[in-house]
Design a protein around this motif. Sequence first.
Motif, short mmCIF file in Angstrom:
data_model
loop_
_atom_site.label_atom_id
_atom_site.label_comp_id
_atom_site.label_asym_id
_atom_site.label_seq_id
_atom_site.Cartn_x
_atom_site.Cartn_y
_atom_site.Cartn_z
N ASN A 23 0.83 -1.21 0.00
CA ASN A 23 0.00 0.00 0.00
C ASN A 23 0.86 1.26 0.00
N THR A 24 1.92 1.26 0.80
CA THR A 24 2.83 2.41 0.84
C THR A 24 3.45 2.66 -0.53
N PHE A 25 3.83 1.58 -1.20
CA PHE A 25 4.39 1.69 -2.55
C PHE A 25 3.37 2.33 -3.50
N GLN A 26 2.13 1.89 -3.42
CA GLN A 26 1.08 2.43 -4.28
C GLN A 26 0.85 3.93 -4.04
N VAL A 27 0.80 4.30 -2.77
CA VAL A 27 0.53 5.68 -2.41
C VAL A 27 1.64 6.60 -2.92
N TRP A 28 2.89 6.21 -2.66
CA TRP A 28 4.00 7.06 -3.09
C TRP A 28 4.14 7.11 -4.61
#
Length: 340
Positions: A23-28
Amino acid sequence: MYLGLKDSWRLVRAHAKPSRSFNTFQVWLSYFITCFTRKPIFWGMPTAISIEPTTACNLGCPQCPSGLKQFNRPTGKMSLQQFNTILPQISRTTGYITLYFQGEPYINKDFTGMIAAATKAGIYTATSSNAHFLTPETAQKTVEAGLKRMIISIDGATQKTYAEYRIDGELSKVIEGTQNILAARKAIGVSYPLVVWQFIVFAHNEHEIDSIRKLAKDIGVDKLQLKTAQIYDFENADKWLPANPSYARYREKQGRIALKAAKKNRCKRFHQNPVLTWDGSMVPCCFDKDAAHNLGNVFDSGFKAVWKGSLRQAFGQKLKQGRSQTDICNNCTEGVRVWI
């Protein structure tokens, strides 16, 4: 230093769960694509969330809407039952919850229960407090609940200076509350919460910076943070802004007070860290203290529906068209040095 490293490791572990990491990867990634293409793209769910236990406060700080009792929204408290309806909706993707927005969180009797519930879900929790309610019993409950970071506001090394801004506050209670949380941590045998003293630098207290450093060392807090002040009353800004410009986030420009950094039409906060008010309203970020830009209510519609909803998409489009046209962005610290 050692406790700081342990705290950083706890935060890393909270985000290391595969679903949260992805999820962090997607957001950034969506944030960087948005910056590059200038087309708002929002992937994933929030990596961090600020949740407001209450808007009520025991102090009357003159640059704080909560302290001034000047909200246009009602004062109230989130129940533990309401909080527990939010957790299952975010626990797979969110690794960090700040249990604070406006108000003094310990006024809410369910506060330590919220910490415990988030800890059980493997979420790193932090809060900000004026420490006036940190009795030995409350401090013990806080540590047992698993709070990982506690920011304590202490804007003076003497009672006279402290009370200049923290109106109705007592420095002795701040020190006593700090000692109680440190004692509870030691008695239980854990290294959390990381205890941080936050000293907002104003014109009336900048002469006490060396004194507060000594006091922090004597008390044994883990970290002292000097912070630039956020000003709402620009007409009387001279009363609050320190003489040393390095301690201020503002500068004088053409006879007016303005932030030191120019506003760019992008916002990391909006992509990754929304704020939930006590009654479940989602607002874009922590600068919307009056919840004027309500994106929807998570208790009524569900968290994901609001996060992915049309109101938030429209607000994101508005930011890309020009943040200078959005009132809450005009006092935003995006790109401004806050911690000194």
